[in-house]
Design an enzyme around this catalytic site. Structure first.
Site, PDB file in Angstrom:
ATOM      1  NE  ARG A  71      -4.079  -2.028   2.077  1.00 29.24           N
ATOM      2  CZ  ARG A  71      -4.051  -3.127   2.815  1.00 29.24           C
ATOM      3  NH1 ARG A  71      -3.074  -3.309   3.705  1.00 29.24           N
ATOM      4  NH2 ARG A  71      -4.969  -4.058   2.681  1.00 29.24           N
ATOM      5  CE  LYS A 105      -0.953  13.315 -15.233  1.00 31.97           C
ATOM      6  NZ  LYS A 105      -1.261  13.656 -16.634  1.00 31.97           N
ATOM      7  CD  GLU A 148       6.179  15.347 -23.082  1.00 33.92           C
ATOM      8  OE1 GLU A 148       5.636  16.432 -22.808  1.00 33.92           O
ATOM      9  OE2 GLU A 148       5.550  14.270 -23.120  1.00 33.92           O
ATOM     10  CE  LYS A 181       4.687  16.962 -15.040  1.00 39.25           C
ATOM     11  NZ  LYS A 181       4.943  15.706 -15.770  1.00 39.25           N
ATOM     12  CD  GLU A 224      -4.282  15.352 -16.142  1.00 43.04           C
ATOM     13  OE1 GLU A 224      -4.982  14.897 -17.052  1.00 43.04           O
ATOM     14  OE2 GLU A 224      -3.090  15.034 -15.972  1.00 43.04           O
ATOM     15  NE  ARG A 226       0.089  16.518 -13.322  1.00 39.30           N
ATOM     16  CZ  ARG A 226       0.760  15.739 -12.476  1.00 39.30           C
ATOM     17  NH1 ARG A 226       0.430  15.739 -11.193  1.00 39.30           N
ATOM     18  NH2 ARG A 226       1.748  14.971 -12.891  1.00 39.30           N
ATOM     19  CG  ASN A 279      -2.185  15.560 -20.464  1.00 41.09           C
ATOM     20  OD1 ASN A 279      -1.246  14.778 -20.408  1.00 41.09           O
ATOM     21  ND2 ASN A 279      -3.025  15.733 -19.457  1.00 41.09           N
ATOM     22  CG  HIS A 295       0.450  14.425 -24.023  1.00 43.15           C
ATOM     23  ND1 HIS A 295       1.087  15.602 -24.330  1.00 43.15           N
ATOM     24  CD2 HIS A 295       1.335  13.720 -23.251  1.00 43.15           C
ATOM     25  CE1 HIS A 295       2.292  15.618 -23.776  1.00 43.15           C
ATOM     26  NE2 HIS A 295       2.464  14.490 -23.129  1.00 43.15           N
ATOM     27  CG  HIS A 337      -1.734   9.453 -24.905  1.00 43.35           C
ATOM     28  ND1 HIS A 337      -2.291   9.839 -23.706  1.00 43.35           N
ATOM     29  CD2 HIS A 337      -0.392   9.615 -24.756  1.00 43.35           C
ATOM     30  CE1 HIS A 337      -1.334  10.226 -22.884  1.00 43.35           C
ATOM     31  NE2 HIS A 337      -0.183  10.104 -23.499  1.00 43.35           N
ATOM     32  CG  HIS A 377       5.247   9.704 -24.715  1.00 44.84           C
ATOM     33  ND1 HIS A 377       3.874   9.647 -24.846  1.00 44.84           N
ATOM     34  CD2 HIS A 377       5.498  10.780 -23.911  1.00 44.84           C
ATOM     35  CE1 HIS A 377       3.322  10.634 -24.150  1.00 44.84           C
ATOM     36  NE2 HIS A 377       4.283  11.334 -23.586  1.00 44.84           N
TER      37      HIS A 377
END
Length: 363
Positions: free
Chosen positions: A124, A146, A188, A230, A240, A244, A248, A251, A255, A268
């Site tokens: 956990r 993330k 990026e 960032k 997000e 935030r 993206n 993206h 993606h 990526h």
């Protein structure tokens, strides 16, 4: 002259931490200052990075931790999956690792994402540290907490927000980065200009050749400024729920390219670069920016040796994949678009307009 070490702080109350940027950090015990004691340290990496940097990293960690374990995961986005995640759990459980284990992610975005997710899940939650060795990881994926693995239907769909204790970005690791990976990282870097800092975009345009030549002073500034932007965004919206999402930019299209081709066919950053070309065209069609600005950004992406035309998956396939994107709401695709130079917003767009964008920018 490259400063030996600079720090950028991410302010998240009791989860705040530093991004340490500099040269020679893998040989400097100060990189580990104030990290907690641990019963065991586990380094998660891949064979390519291990060959270059595992020995130095293990020697560094052994100054403070005993024992220090190592696991090498298969290399590539296609392996950011349940199978690789379970390899980490097998190593941890097989060594009897407890809640005071400290995980170190040594590698690029794939290693950082999956190692961070394993840390979020194991018992956990155990602490972890990011040691990014690619430009993309140093300016983006290692920062902000993330963590995730991919699903065949969507990228990063299974994961958690889980912050590292520290990010150690040794610029010397960029010396061994393949040219294609360097360009992928520049995607990026470039995105931070349109979404948050037009002056930074001008700086990138003026210094792109130096960045491609791996000039350390230029890289140091690019990494530091990217991390500052960032950190500012994540500090306001860690999970997000709003702001935030601007990180993206490009993206949603990107993606879809990655998932549509099969993870690993395009890097990526390559998919994001092409995705930004599509997203800036969409921004223009929505009436936010003019054609000159869209062309300016497209030419910069092309100069960075990134693709500006996407694969011909078909508009309907793009739309299908984008509807399972995390930013979609009730099946409505929401895009990050540039409202004005240095300012991004989230907006829906008519499917017909999105189809026109895809048709204009696919092979």
């Amino acid at each position: 002259m490259v400063p030996k070490t600079e720090c950028v702080g991410i302010e998240l109350s009791d989860r705040s931490y530093d991004i340490v940027i500099g040269t020679g950090l893998l040989d400097d015990g100060a990189s580990l200052d104030k990290l907690p004691a641990a019963t065991t340290a586990l380094v998660v990496t891949n064979p390519a990075v291990s060959k270059l940097y595992a020995a130095r990293t293990l020697a560094l960690l052994q100054r403070k931790y005993r024992p220090v374990l190592l696991i090498e995961l298969p290399d590539g986005e296609a392996y950011k999956d349940w199978t690789s995640l379970n390899l980490i759990f097998d190593r941890l459980l097989g060594a009897g690792c407890d809640r005071k284990t400290l995980i170190f992610a040594l590698g690029g975005g794939v290693v950082g994402d999956i190692a961070g997710f394993s840390a979020a899940c194991y018992m956990r939650g155990v602490p972890f540290v990011q040691i990014p060795t690619t430009l993309l990881a140093q300016v983006d994926s290692s920062v902000g907490g993330k963590t995730a693995i991919n699903h065949p239907m969507g990228k990063n769909m299974i994961g958690a927000f889980y912050q590292p204790l520290r990010v150690i970005a040794d610029l010397d690791t960029l010396d061994t980065l393949p040219e294609r990976e360097l360009s992928a990282g520049l995607a990026e870097v470039i995105k931070y200009g349109p979404i948050a800092d037009d002056a930074f975009l001008h700086w990138i345009e003026a210094n792109l050749d130096a960045l491609l030549a791996r000039d350390k002073a230029a890289l140091a500034y690019a990494v530091k400024r990217s991390c500052e932007i960032k950190a500012w965004v994540v500090g306001q919206d860690e999970r997000e729920t709003g702001l935030r999402a601007i990180l993206n930019f490009g993206h949603t299209f990107g993606h879809a390219i990655e998932a549509g081709l099969g993870y690993g066919e395009w890097l990526h950053g390559e998919a994001v670069g092409c995705g930004m070309v599509m997203a800036i065209d969409l921004s223009q069609r929505l009436g936010f920016v003019d054609a000159a600005y869209a062309e300016r950004l497209t030419r910069l992406i092309e100069r960075a040796r990134l693709p500006i035309r996407g694969p011909a998956l078909g508009a309907e396939r793009y739309l299908e994949l984008m509807r399972v994107d995390k930013k979609s709401e009730a099946g409505e695709i929401r895009f990050v678009v540039i409202e004005a130079p240095g300012r991004a917003v989230m907006r829906p767009a008519p499917d017909a307009m999105v189809r026109d964008v895809i048709a204009a920018h696919t092979a």
